[in-house]
Structures are given as C-alpha cells and as structure tokens.
Design a protein around this motif. Structure first.
Motif, PDB file in Angstrom:
ATOM      1  N   THR A  99      -0.194  42.762 -27.183  1.00  0.00           N
ATOM      2  CA  THR A  99       1.141  42.421 -27.693  1.00  0.00           C
ATOM      3  C   THR A  99       1.092  42.145 -29.197  1.00  0.00           C
ATOM      4  N   SER A 100       0.020  42.565 -29.855  1.00  0.00           N
ATOM      5  CA  SER A 100      -0.176  42.321 -31.293  1.00  0.00           C
ATOM      6  C   SER A 100      -0.089  40.839 -31.620  1.00  0.00           C
ATOM      7  N   ASN A 101      -0.444  40.001 -30.650  1.00  0.00           N
ATOM      8  CA  ASN A 101      -0.445  38.544 -30.823  1.00  0.00           C
ATOM      9  C   ASN A 101       0.884  38.036 -31.396  1.00  0.00           C
ATOM     10  N   ALA A 102       1.976  38.433 -30.761  1.00  0.00           N
ATOM     11  CA  ALA A 102       3.319  38.053 -31.219  1.00  0.00           C
ATOM     12  C   ALA A 102       3.500  36.536 -31.284  1.00  0.00           C
ATOM     13  N   ASN A 103       2.728  35.792 -30.495  1.00  0.00           N
ATOM     14  CA  ASN A 103       2.893  34.335 -30.443  1.00  0.00           C
ATOM     15  C   ASN A 103       1.793  33.557 -31.160  1.00  0.00           C
ATOM     16  N   GLU A 104       1.107  34.216 -32.089  1.00  0.00           N
ATOM     17  CA  GLU A 104       0.017  33.512 -32.769  1.00  0.00           C
ATOM     18  C   GLU A 104       0.519  32.339 -33.608  1.00  0.00           C
ATOM     19  N   LYS A 105       1.791  32.365 -34.028  1.00  0.00           N
ATOM     20  CA  LYS A 105       2.348  31.255 -34.825  1.00  0.00           C
ATOM     21  C   LYS A 105       3.174  30.288 -33.967  1.00  0.00           C
ATOM     22  N   THR A 106       3.218  30.520 -32.670  1.00  0.00           N
ATOM     23  CA  THR A 106       3.983  29.644 -31.775  1.00  0.00           C
ATOM     24  C   THR A 106       3.178  28.380 -31.504  1.00  0.00           C
ATOM     25  N   LYS A 107       3.779  27.242 -31.785  1.00  0.00           N
ATOM     26  CA  LYS A 107       3.092  25.964 -31.592  1.00  0.00           C
ATOM     27  C   LYS A 107       2.951  25.688 -30.085  1.00  0.00           C
ATOM     28  N   VAL A 108       1.737  25.300 -29.692  1.00  0.00           N
ATOM     29  CA  VAL A 108       1.430  25.027 -28.285  1.00  0.00           C
ATOM     30  C   VAL A 108       1.266  23.520 -28.096  1.00  0.00           C
ATOM     31  N   PHE A 109       1.935  22.965 -27.098  1.00  0.00           N
ATOM     32  CA  PHE A 109       1.779  21.540 -26.768  1.00  0.00           C
ATOM     33  C   PHE A 109       1.009  21.426 -25.460  1.00  0.00           C
ATOM     34  N   MET A 110      -0.023  20.584 -25.464  1.00  0.00           N
ATOM     35  CA  MET A 110      -0.775  20.311 -24.237  1.00  0.00           C
ATOM     36  C   MET A 110      -0.921  18.804 -24.063  1.00  0.00           C
ATOM     37  N   GLY A 111      -0.716  18.346 -22.832  1.00  0.00           N
ATOM     38  CA  GLY A 111      -0.927  16.946 -22.492  1.00  0.00           C
ATOM     39  C   GLY A 111      -1.844  16.865 -21.284  1.00  0.00           C
ATOM     40  N   HIS A 112      -2.740  15.871 -21.288  1.00  0.00           N
ATOM     41  CA  HIS A 112      -3.678  15.744 -20.172  1.00  0.00           C
ATOM     42  C   HIS A 112      -4.101  14.287 -20.021  1.00  0.00           C
ATOM     43  N   GLY A 113      -4.093  13.812 -18.783  1.00  0.00           N
ATOM     44  CA  GLY A 113      -4.570  12.461 -18.510  1.00  0.00           C
ATOM     45  C   GLY A 113      -6.089  12.437 -18.449  1.00  0.00           C
ATOM     46  N   ASP A 114      -6.693  11.406 -19.021  1.00  0.00           N
ATOM     47  CA  ASP A 114      -8.161  11.342 -19.020  1.00  0.00           C
ATOM     48  C   ASP A 114      -8.735  10.838 -17.697  1.00  0.00           C
ATOM     49  N   ALA A 115      -7.851  10.563 -16.716  1.00  0.00           N
ATOM     50  CA  ALA A 115      -8.309  10.161 -15.383  1.00  0.00           C
ATOM     51  C   ALA A 115      -7.876  11.202 -14.335  1.00  0.00           C
ATOM     52  N   ASP A 116      -7.656  12.438 -14.773  1.00  0.00           N
ATOM     53  CA  ASP A 116      -7.204  13.506 -13.875  1.00  0.00           C
ATOM     54  C   ASP A 116      -8.319  13.837 -12.884  1.00  0.00           C
ATOM     55  N   GLN A 117      -8.023  13.650 -11.608  1.00  0.00           N
ATOM     56  CA  GLN A 117      -9.025  13.868 -10.558  1.00  0.00           C
ATOM     57  C   GLN A 117      -8.970  15.281  -9.986  1.00  0.00           C
ATOM     58  N   VAL A 118      -7.965  16.082 -10.385  1.00  0.00           N
ATOM     59  CA  VAL A 118      -7.807  17.437  -9.866  1.00  0.00           C
ATOM     60  C   VAL A 118      -8.218  18.472 -10.907  1.00  0.00           C
ATOM     61  N   VAL A 119      -7.552  18.457 -12.053  1.00  0.00           N
ATOM     62  CA  VAL A 119      -7.911  19.343 -13.167  1.00  0.00           C
ATOM     63  C   VAL A 119      -8.605  18.457 -14.191  1.00  0.00           C
ATOM     64  N   GLN A 120      -9.915  18.596 -14.283  1.00  0.00           N
ATOM     65  CA  GLN A 120     -10.689  17.697 -15.130  1.00  0.00           C
ATOM     66  C   GLN A 120     -10.175  17.681 -16.567  1.00  0.00           C
TER      67      GLN A 120
END
Length: 179
Positions: A99-120
């Motif tokens: 896709t010619s990296n159409a989203n290379e400038k799209t800001k990505v938000f990620m949140g994660h709990g440090d006590a996640d027992q399912v997805v480390q």
C-alpha cells in the motif's frame, strides 16, 4: 492442539510471541472484512482521514494489521492490550509495502496494563518497539496494576488521542450542511 477461541481469527497459542503459530488465513480474511468496512464508510462520504480503526485484545491486534496496511491514510489507529500479528515472517511489512505505506504518518495509540495475565505486557511493549523501529509514531502507555481489561485512565487517554486525531468539525460542518 492449542486453545481455540473463535473471533477475528483462531488463536492457536498465547504462549511465546515469537515462536507461536498464527492463523494467517483467518487474519487475512478479517483484514479484508475490516478494510471493506472502511471502504464502505469512505463511499458514504466520510473522509479516510476522519476514520479511526482500533480495538481491544484480538480486535486491537487486527486493527494494527488492517490499519497499518490500509491503502489510504486514516485518522488514527489504536490497539489496547494487544500485540502485532504476522511479525514472525514480517508478513505485516509486506502488506504495508503493498500500500506504499499510506499510514506511515498516522499516529498509533497503544495502551497496556502491566498486570495483563492474558496478553503479556512485554508483547505490547515489543509491538510498540517494532513499530517505532519501522518508522511509525507510536504513543505507548502503561497502566499500573491493570489486568487484561481497560480502566478509566486508559479510556481518558484514548479520548484525548481521538480528539486530537479527529477534532470536532464545529461550525464548518454546520455551514456545509446548510448549503
């Protein structure tokens, strides 16, 4: 035989992130569905830059793959308590390059709990590191003591991200509608 959890794709294993098998066919099928939903919104007149794709856990993992490899620049991409799919063979990068990296400038938000027992928690961290190394602007937030869940602080942070990525149209929208 691994645990089977039907959803966007079959989860064959939630053990080792690097060495695990993935349901690539299911992932690709779901990617097509999600990108088709975006296409349908664009056809209705919603600009791609005002569409945000995101989700939690499996939905977040799918949002990263489908969003980063979408053919037009999106307003935003987010993933909560998730990980990067198809990274073992860097297949996700092949999809992005198509896709010619159409989203290379799209800001990505990620949140994660440090006590996640399912997805480390370390999977979320590693995903953010990989994406940053590939050039994406990733805002990775840690939520102390949070298990495989969301909490008010995370939702507040997500809301701020959404307000920034797709600001209200305000009076411009009203003027346009009255024409």
């Amino acid at each position: 035989m691994g645990m089977r959890m039907p959803g966007w794709y079959d989860i064959l294993s939630l053990s080792d992130l690097d060495g695990r098998q993935e349901d690539e066919q299911g992932i690709m099928r779901s990617r097509t569905v999600l990108q088709g939903l975006i296409d349908a919104e664009i056809e209705k007149g919603i600009p791609a830059e005002r569409i945000v794709l995101g989700g939690f856990s499996q939905g977040g993992a799918m949002s990263l793959v489908a969003g980063l490899s979408y053919k037009r620049k999106l307003g935003g991409i987010f993933g909560l308590s998730c990980w990067l799919l198809l990274q073992g063979n860097s297949k996700y990068m092949d999809l992005v390059k198509e896709t010619s990296n159409a989203n290379e400038k799209t800001k990505v938000f990620m949140g994660h709990g440090d006590a996640d027992q399912v997805v480390q928690y370390k999977w979320g961290q590693k995903t953010a590191e990989i994406l940053k190394k590939e050039g994406w602007d990733v805002d990775f937030r840690t939520y102390r003591g949070l298990p495989h869940s969301a909490d008010p602080e995370e939702i507040d942070d997500l809301e701020k991200y959404l307000d920034k990525q797709i600001p209200p149209l305000g009076d411009a929208k009203l003027e346009k509608e009255s024409l």
